[in-house]
Design an enzyme around this catalytic site. Structure first.
Site, PDB file in Angstrom:
ATOM      1  N   TYR A   7      28.754  24.659  12.008  1.00 53.86           N
ATOM      2  CA  TYR A   7      27.833  25.799  11.935  1.00 53.86           C
ATOM      3  C   TYR A   7      26.591  25.394  11.169  1.00 53.86           C
ATOM      4  O   TYR A   7      26.667  24.713  10.134  1.00 53.86           O
ATOM      5  CB  TYR A   7      28.504  26.981  11.210  1.00 53.86           C
ATOM      6  N   GLU A  44      19.908  30.132  14.180  1.00 55.59           N
ATOM      7  CA  GLU A  44      21.329  29.820  14.022  1.00 55.59           C
ATOM      8  C   GLU A  44      21.848  28.981  15.186  1.00 55.59           C
ATOM      9  O   GLU A  44      21.554  29.270  16.345  1.00 55.59           O
ATOM     10  CB  GLU A  44      22.111  31.134  13.945  1.00 55.59           C
TER      11      GLU A  44
END
Ligand code: GDP
Ligand code: MN
Length: 391
Positions: A108, A196
């Protein structure tokens, strides 16, 4: 402002971040064609303004072009309900057809503005993928953070710290740091509020790749970016809010009650909504007219409110400060008459030139309920909504 994954990936690529090969399509036949061109297994991804697609069946694998066509047909034209949408879901009008990637690890990486420190903060985790929310909740130590000081920009020591913290192999460290720097450059250049990549994957061939991407932009900075113009997909928004924004009725938020509200001042609007709730009623919307709105703006707000089938009564609470009472009153009269509505309307007018405002209302022929103060206007609206006569 949100954009779709395929658009976000185009920005990532512009900033040197590797993304899978693929193309966005609107029909199953096109999906088949792209799959054939890509020549191998593909992934069909629903393009919607919501995460959680994987768990909701919005991401499908296909081994052949024919299968790609079938999977695209299953998604296109449907509404997708995920953990992040309302129960009605969001419409799927586009799918992204991408080469399927063989994944070794799912990481992530994200950047947001941290409100407390007022700085961009980069977040990284070795536990990326569909469980990242769970990870952040149950094992917050697995999400590493690094604050970025804008004058010195993102420094490679910060990247090293995050990369080692994610337990990357030595050969992946350098490309990861470079990718982090590129993501920050994109974040900065496009005035993002969120950038993101989840998951950021390491492929079985050892390549670093953005498998999913999400970019949100600061609405107050959109005017600086011509390349963002026209990217917003109105279809993804609640249809009433989308129509409101298109008519220039900003600050309009659809709520699930039956009392349509026209109020000036955000704090005042929130007080009205709280009072309605306390009295057992429910607002159909939040709407702050802003100071001294034009009559046209109020008319447009009336168009939106009277166009919402759940509205049973219109509540107007105006305390004229910067604007004058008679101007607000004229806007209300114009809004009521031009929309030809039959809905009952309760009006509380106070502040500057309140007498002139009341005269405008009285002479307009609009059959309205007059309220004396905030409490009174809320009470009358709740009674009318419940079907209790107030006269
Ligand atoms: P989200 O659920 O809306 O965040 O959608 P993502 O694009 O992140 O996809 C969800 C999950 O699908 C990923 O975490 C992967 O596990 C899986 N996935 C997506 N694309 C591929 C792919 O090309 N190959 C493989 N093996 N899995 C994929
Ligand atoms: Mn994702």
């Amino acid at each position: 402002m949100k954009i779709h994954e395929y658009q976000a990936k185009a920005f990532l690529a512009q900033f040197g971040i590797p993304v899978p090969k693929g193309e966005v399509v609107t029909t199953p036949v096109e999906a088949k064609k792209i799959a054939a061109e890509l020549g191998n297994k593909v992934v069909i991804k629903a393009q919607v303004y919501a995460g959680g697609r994987g768990k909701a069946g919005g991401i499908k694998m296909a081994n052949t072009p024919e299968e790609a066509e079938m999977r695209a047909r299953e998604l296109l034209g449907r509404r997708l309900v995920t953990q992040q949408t309302t129960p009605e879901g969001v419409p799927v009008s586009k799918v992204l057809v991408e080469e399927a990637i063989n994944i070794r690890r799912e990481l992530y990486l994200g950047i947001v503005i941290d409100g407390t420190s007022r700085l961009p903060v980069m977040m990284a985790s070795e536990a990326g993928g569909m469980e990242i929310e769970e990870t952040a909740r149950l094992s917050p130590e697995k999400v590493l953070t690094s604050y970025i000081d804008p004058p010195t920009s993102f420094q490679s020591f910060q990247g090293r710290k995050l990369a080692y913290g994610m337990n990357l192999n030595p050969e992946d460290i350098r490309p990861a740091i470079e990718l982090m720097g590129n993501l920050y450059q994109l974040f900065l250049a496009k005035d993002c509020s969120l950038a993101e990549i989840n998951p950021l994957v390491i492929t079985t061939e050892g390549k670093l790749l953005a498998l999913d991407a999400k970019l949100n932009f600061d609405d107050n900075a959109i005017f600086r970016h011509q390349d963002l113009e026209g990217l917003y997909d109105w279809e993804q928004e609640h249809h009433i809010e989308a129509r409101a924004a298109q008519l220039g009725v900003t600050n309009y938020i659809k709520l699930d009650g039956d009392i349509g509200c026209v109020v000036n001042g955000a704090g005042s609007t929130m007080s009205v909504i709280d009072l309605l709730t306390q009295m057992g009623g429910k607002a159909a919307n939040f709407y702050d007219t802003g100071p001294a709105p034009t009559s046209e703006k109020i008319v447009n707000a009336f168009k939106i409110i009277t166009g919402d089938p759940s509205v049973k009564v219109i509540l107007v609470n105006i305390f004229a400060g910067m604007g004058r009472g008679e101007h607000y009153a004229q806007g209300i009269v114009d809004g009521y008459l031009q929309t030809n509505t039959r809905l009952p309307i309760v009006v509380r007018l106070g502040g500057t030139n309140v007498e002139e405002g009341k005269r405008v209302l009285a002479e307009s022929g609009v059959n309205y309920f007059e309220a004396s103060d905030l409490h009174d206007v809320a009470q009358k609206a709740v009674e009318i909504a419940k079907g209790v006569s107030t006269r």
